[in-house]
Design an enzyme around this catalytic site. Structure first.
Site, PDB file in Angstrom:
ATOM      1  N   VAL A 336       0.840  -1.683   0.346  1.00 22.55           N
ATOM      2  CA  VAL A 336       0.327   0.235   0.322  1.00 22.55           C
ATOM      3  C   VAL A 336       0.964   1.483  -0.079  1.00 22.55           C
ATOM      4  CG1 VAL A 336      -1.513   1.392   1.105  1.00 22.55           C
ATOM      5  CG2 VAL A 336      -1.776  -1.582   1.166  1.00 22.55           C
ATOM      6  N   ALA A 337       1.797   1.126   0.247  1.00 23.49           N
ATOM      7  CA  ALA A 337       2.975   2.092   0.281  1.00 23.49           C
ATOM      8  C   ALA A 337       3.934   2.507  -0.228  1.00 23.49           C
ATOM      9  CB  ALA A 337       3.862   2.009   2.084  1.00 23.49           C
ATOM     10  N   ILE A 339       2.692   1.381  -3.689  1.00 22.65           N
ATOM     11  CA  ILE A 339       0.997   2.419  -4.182  1.00 22.65           C
ATOM     12  C   ILE A 339       1.371   4.120  -4.565  1.00 22.65           C
ATOM     13  CG2 ILE A 339      -0.980   1.996  -6.074  1.00 22.65           C
ATOM     14  CD1 ILE A 339      -0.487  -0.968  -4.547  1.00 22.65           C
ATOM     15  N   GLU A 341      -0.967   5.632  -4.704  1.00 22.57           N
ATOM     16  CA  GLU A 341      -2.794   5.793  -5.605  1.00 22.57           C
ATOM     17  C   GLU A 341      -3.529   6.419  -5.873  1.00 22.57           C
ATOM     18  OE1 GLU A 341      -1.922   2.482  -2.203  1.00 22.57           O
ATOM     19  OE2 GLU A 341      -1.398   4.365  -2.080  1.00 22.57           O
ATOM     20  N   ASP A 383      -4.356  20.440 -42.606  1.00 27.73           N
ATOM     21  CA  ASP A 383      -5.358  20.960 -43.647  1.00 27.73           C
ATOM     22  C   ASP A 383      -4.827  22.243 -44.751  1.00 27.73           C
ATOM     23  OD1 ASP A 383      -6.467  20.538 -45.454  1.00 27.73           O
ATOM     24  OD2 ASP A 383      -8.688  20.921 -44.453  1.00 27.73           O
ATOM     25  N   ASP A 731     -11.782  19.135 -40.818  1.00 27.98           N
ATOM     26  CA  ASP A 731     -12.530  19.701 -40.922  1.00 27.98           C
ATOM     27  C   ASP A 731     -13.306  18.963 -42.098  1.00 27.98           C
ATOM     28  OD1 ASP A 731     -12.458  20.329 -43.426  1.00 27.98           O
ATOM     29  OD2 ASP A 731     -12.439  22.440 -43.153  1.00 27.98           O
ATOM     30  N   GLU A 800       7.681   6.605   2.463  1.00 27.80           N
ATOM     31  CA  GLU A 800       7.073   5.109   3.188  1.00 27.80           C
ATOM     32  C   GLU A 800       7.833   4.043   3.313  1.00 27.80           C
ATOM     33  OE1 GLU A 800       2.761   5.605   1.013  1.00 27.80           O
ATOM     34  OE2 GLU A 800       3.583   8.611   1.533  1.00 27.80           O
ATOM     35  N   ASP A 829      -1.323  14.354   0.263  1.00 28.24           N
ATOM     36  CA  ASP A 829      -0.090  14.246  -0.802  1.00 28.24           C
ATOM     37  C   ASP A 829      -0.704  15.277  -1.938  1.00 28.24           C
ATOM     38  OD1 ASP A 829       1.627  13.347   0.217  1.00 28.24           O
ATOM     39  OD2 ASP A 829       2.192  11.451  -0.788  1.00 28.24           O
ATOM     40  N   GLU A 961       6.922  15.691   3.523  1.00 22.72           N
ATOM     41  CA  GLU A 961       6.066  15.258   2.585  1.00 22.72           C
ATOM     42  C   GLU A 961       5.429  16.675   1.606  1.00 22.72           C
ATOM     43  OE1 GLU A 961       3.336  12.110   1.395  1.00 22.72           O
ATOM     44  OE2 GLU A 961       4.683  11.211   1.570  1.00 22.72           O
TER      45      GLU A 961
END
EC number: 7.2.2.10
Length: 1061
Positions: A336-337, A339, A341, A383, A731, A800, A829, A961
């Site tokens: 968990v630390a 990743i 998230e 174009d 276009d 972490e 964070d 942090e």
């Protein structure tokens, strides 16, 4: 319904013998051959039985609807991401462990389930967003269907059927087209009912003007623009009526091929450069997490598995399931630390903020990842019509007769739009127009069917753009009596209306391809009837016998004057100007009393277009004008900016070669005197080039004219294969496949079709090329900021991981539980990382070459820096945990106020053996309003009693942090030269994050959920004392980085790619 049907009146070709137009080029065959091949007569059309047979072979005349991806498959696709899979695994394991949380785990009740539930919530939200984006991907195909005609007028069984559903058409059907009709299928023109037929097919072919159609066959190898006897599904008839033979329906039409190409391009969509890097990072992270988790678990095997040796062999194994589960939880906490998230959410937020910035610059982002991709664009394929030019025809030069025979006057006309107030005529005799100029104005105003209107603060044309440009010229010329204020809000074309009032139009001689001119008869206020003519200069001049001089007198047109006019015409043609000549004459004697009445004897002559050439004879030539679709004013500077930024510009247009070359020279794609023989090719010429990739690698600009959709796709495909990041503008319907295939598809917001917009990633609200360049600069700035917060978040995660790894390696109780780490990664964070997206852009951001698409997010030096920072985070968080247990004070800060008991480091490192210690006792201590007592089981001091030490560790982590986010303001720049207030949003974000941390500390319910307690003032001083050094450490590392940057980086030379190969 026309002539020539008797030959095949009763023939019906067997349906099975019919072939697609791929093998039968109807445009290369005469009308009778086409009718014979399709077994049909113009007079009778197909029989009902034959239609039914052909329906079985060809199906309905509609575009296929691709099978949509099932919702189940869409859900599964959302988990086809390394980071997402790691999160999913961590959530499942955490959920299972919540049920088997042993005595040593420490997490009880709701706290144990918070972590897996939050991770599952993240995954669900991520999946919903992904599915929503996927379901929007098919809108380009749906928009394509809107272009198709809904009804058609068809001849069946000898009877004209009006309003037949267009989807029921089959190859061989005879269809009548009238002005304003949308063409329902690809068809061969077999007869013209009117004298001329024009079709607006620019959205399919890229041509800037409506195209005249004919019944005459053309070369079988002609490109789509050259098929003058064909009309294509989805295009619009703007002038004339005709009879057509259906040759292709449904997916076999040109628009059907575009549909197929969009589908094919959609299947080959690639991840953005950033997504590729994050995927690579995820794969590396998976391996690192696996190794570290296994290592942490193995380090602690001795705590849950032991044995004795008997006769040299291990015996009497002792296994503790509770301790095994506990240390497995530590390994999960480590995952968990590790990743980040919150990274997906922060990236999405930053990209969304980027879209707002781009919208302010008229660049509307349809797909969020394209914001980042723009920053590494290396080639812009643009174009011409409507992007580099205004797509509004304008007169740029006016040539009038001189004061004596053999002399000409030339006037340059300013302006690039249909706004009569846009520009003026240089050296214009305001208020004193001579008779010759008055006649030019009169013809331009009256021999004209267009109109100009003001709509939503913009001037738009109604009718042919060329004719609208002539009316704008008349307004700039003014009126003889000095009326020069041509336009007002309620009266856009004042001068044109005044001319129309003075010269009443009584008859019109429509334009046709043979004589290439248009004429009108007018009843003048002077009592005379005049014939006013405009058309191709050569044709009008050929039918002229006299010229009008400056004072209005006429002289016979001699050879010298004729040659002078033709030479001037030639010079203007070299500048890619489309020239129109003006002439007049007295009406023929038969029309002397004509008043427009159909009963007049002369009226019958007007019903037969073959008489028009004889009526328009013995003309008096008065002058001519040069028109063009002018380049936008900002484009030249934008292309120069691209060159400075290391971005190559390639122009790909369906327009003709000479016109495109002239525009490219004017806007700076080519130099004025540059030899462009190897840089300017038609689409067909490019396809014949042996080494196409080498041709595309030429430095400087390139031009591809007369380009078809397949040519555009091939160019984009080859560039991408060669490692270029391609932005493609367009276009029209014909642009949609290439827009879909390109890394960045850019559609026009004003002139663009819905098909092009839905296939694009970016829409230009102002149709302006310079907006793309501004968007690229914004994209580079956004990427730099994204790189800053990605590095910041990753460095935080390294810290972490280091903290948990040190905890496991030292054998002390875990300092932070997974739910705390999850809170830090997602919430604490988040604000600083998002605020880093507001970092001001570098001033020289568009003076640097584009970054490589494989540019590394984290270099070896950056990784070393963050390993050092991460190691410090680990030491600081674990150190403060140990300090609380082992010291009464630190750096003069008293920590004994809560009354907690001190233990030795040896006891802390071997806390699992606490039950075997004799006489071990601890005193109660206070935290906030709570008192913790361990009389019944002193060993709980290392589990429930660690709550204060754990709070200190978490607070140190948060503080470090926050201070580390200041370090992320610049990669190598010191905070002395780039102080925190350059980004006030970051200071606000730090305050928000600290505030959120205070909330979970001082709100009892939340403190219980997160397993923490309030801190005293002295304890906060300890947190700051341990946290602040992170700034000093990174400042030292930045200084080393600045000193060694010359050794670590070398500039990329233009020939780098060739050397790499």
């Amino acid at each position: 319904m026309g002539k020539g049907g008797e030959d095949c009146g009763n023939k019906q070709t067997n349906s099975s013998e019919l072939v697609k137009s791929d093998t039968f080029p109807a445009w290369g065959k005469d009308v009778s051959e086409c009718e014979e091949k399709f077994g049909v007569s113009r007079e009778k059309g197909l029989s009902t039985d034959e239609v039914l047979k052909r329906h079985q072979i060809y199906g309905l005349n509609e575009l296929e609807k691709p099978e949509g991806t099932s919702i189940f498959k869409l859900i599964l696709e959302q988990f086809n991401d390394t980071l997402v899979r790691i999160l999913l695994a961590a959530a499942v394991i955490s959920f299972v462990l919540a049920f088997f949380d042993g005595d040593e785990g420490g997490e009880m009740g709701i706290t144990a389930f918070v972590e897996p539930l939050v991770i599952f919530l993240i995954l669900i939200v991520n999946a919903i967003v992904g599915i929503w984006q996927e379901t929007n991907a098919e809108k380009a195909l749906e928009a394509l269907k809107e272009i198709q005609s809904q009804q058609a007028t068809v001849m069946r069984d000898g009877t004209k059927v009006s309003s037949l559903p267009a989807k029921e058409l089959v190859p061989g059907d005879i269809v009548e087209l009238r002005v304003g009709d949308k063409v329902p299928a690809d068809m061969r023109v077999v007869a013209l009912i009117s004298s001329t037929l024009r079709v607006e097919q620019g959205s399919l072919t890229g041509e800037s003007e409506a195209v005249s159609k004919t019944t005459k066959h053309v070369d079988e190898n002609a490109d789509i623009q050259g098929k003058k006897c064909m009309v294509f599904a989805g295009t619009t008839v703007v002038n004339g009526n005709c009879i057509c033979l259906v040759t292709d329906t449904g997916m076999n039409t040109e628009i059907g091929r575009v549909h197929s190409q969009i589908q094919e391009a959609a299947q080959h969509e690639e991840d953005t450069p950033l997504k590729k890097k994050l995927n690579e990072f995820g794969e590396v992270l998976t391996m690192i997490i696996g190794l570290i988790c296994a290592l942490v678990w193995l380090i602690n095997v001795k705590y849950f598995l032991s044995w004795e040796y008997v006769d040299g062999w291990p015996r009497n194994f002792k296994f503790s399931f509770e301790k095994c589960t506990y240390y497995f939880e530590i390994a999960v906490a480590l995952a968990v630390a590790a990743i980040p998230e919150g990274l997906p959410a922060v990236i999405t937020t930053c990209l969304a903020l980027g879209t707002r910035k781009m919208a302010q610059k008229n660049a509307l982002v349809r797909k969020l990842p394209s914001v980042e991709t723009l920053g590494c664009t290396t080639v812009i394929c643009s174009d011409k019509t409507g992007t580099l030019t205004t797509n509004q025809m304008a007169v740029s030069k006016l040539v009038a007769m001189g004061s004596r025979i053999g002399t000409l006057r030339s006037f340059n006309v300013e302006g690039t739009s249909f706004d009569p107030r846009d520009g003026k005529i240089e050296d214009w005799p305001t208020g004193r127009m001579d008779a010759n100029l008055q006649m030019i104005a009169k013809i331009a105003a009256i021999c004209n069917d267009a109109n100009v209107e003001k709509s939503d603060q913009q001037f738009v044309s109604r009718g042919m753009p060329t004719e609208a440009a002539l009316k704008v010229l008349v307004e700039k010329m003014g009126f003889p009596e000095g009326l020069n204020e041509a336009s007002s809000d309620g009266n856009v074309l004042r001068c044109c209306r005044l001319w129309s009032e003075l010269e009443q139009r009584i008859a019109t001689l429509e334009f046709d391809r043979d004589r290439k001119s248009m004429g009108v008869m007018v009843d003048s206020s002077s009592g005379k009837k005049l014939l006013l003519v405009k058309g191709a200069v050569e044709n009008v001049l050929e039918r002229s016998t006299h010229i009008q001089l400056l004072d209005g007198s006429t002289r016979e047109l001699d050879q010298y004057s004729r040659d002078l006019i033709l030479q001037s015409l030639h010079d203007m043609s070299l500048s890619a100007l489309r020239c129109l000549g003006f002439a007049y004459s007295d009406v023929p004697s038969d029309f002397a009393t004509y008043d427009g009445s159909e009963d007049h004897p002369a009226h019958q002559q007007l019903l037969n277009p073959s008489n028009y050439s004889s009526i328009e004879s013995n003309l008096v030539f008065v002058g001519f004008v040069g028109l063009r679709d002018p380049p936008r004013k900002e484009v030249r500077q934008a292309i120069a900016d691209c060159r400075t930024a290391g971005i190559r510009v390639m122009v790909i247009t369906g327009d003709n070669k000479s016109t495109a070359e002239a525009i490219c020279r004017e806007i700076g794609v080519f130099e004025a005197d540059e030899d462009i023989s190897s840089r300017s090719l038609t689409g067909k010429e490019f396809m014949d080039v042996k080494d196409q990739k080498n041709h595309l690698r030429q430095t400087g600009g390139l031009l591809f004219s007369r380009a078809e959709p397949k040519h555009k796709q091939e160019i984009v495909r080859l560039l991408k294969e060669d490692g270029e990041v391609v932005a493609m503008t367009g276009d029209g319907v014909n642009d949609a496949p290439a827009l879909k295939l390109a890394d960045i598809g850019v559609a026009m917001g004003i002139s663009g079709t819905e098909v092009a917009k839905e296939a694009s990633d970016l829409v230009l609200a102002d149709d302006n090329f310079s907006t793309i360049v501004a968007a690229v600069g914004e994209g580079r700035s956004i990427y730099n900021n994204m790189k800053a917060f990605i590095r910041y978040m990753i460095s935080s995660n390294i810290g972490e991981v280091a903290s948990i790894f040190l905890t496991a390696a030292l054998g002390i109780p875990e300092g932070m539980i997974p739910v705390q780490l999850l809170w830090v990664n997602l919430v604490t964070d988040g604000p600083p990382a998002t605020a880093l997206g507001f970092n001001p852009p570098d001033k020289d951001i568009m003076k640097k070459p584009p970054r490589r698409s494989d540019d590394s997010l984290i270099t070896a030096w950056i990784l070393f820096r963050y390993m050092v920072i991460g190691l410090y985070v680990g030491v600081a968080t674990v150190g403060v945990f140990i300090i609380w247990y082992t010291h009464n004070s630190f750096m003069g800060i008293d920590l004994s106020q809560d009354g907690h008991s001190l233990v030795s480091y040896s006891q802390l490192a071997h806390w699992g053996q606490c039950s075997s210690w004799e006489g071990f006792k601890v005193s109660p201590f206070t935290a906030g309003s709570q008192t913790f007592s361990f009389d019944s089981n002193p060993c709980d001091y290392f589990q429930q009693g660690k709550i204060k030490a754990s709070t200190l560790s978490l607070s140190v982590l948060v503080a470090i942090e926050m201070f580390n986010s200041l370090n992320a303001l610049s990669e190598d720049g010191s905070l002395v030269t780039m102080p925190p207030w350059v980004n006030p949003w970051l200071l606000l974000a730090m305050a928000v994050s600290f505030g959120l941390h205070f909330v979970i500390l001082y709100v009892p319910f939340l403190a219980q959920v997160f397993g923490i307690v309030p801190l005293s003032l002295n304890e906060w001083l300890l947190v700051l004392a341990v946290s602040l050094p992170v700034i000093l450490i990174d400042e030292v590392l930045k200084f080393v980085g600045r000193c060694t940057s010359g050794y670590r980086y070398s500039p990329r030379t233009p020939s780098a790619k060739q050397k790499e190969e």
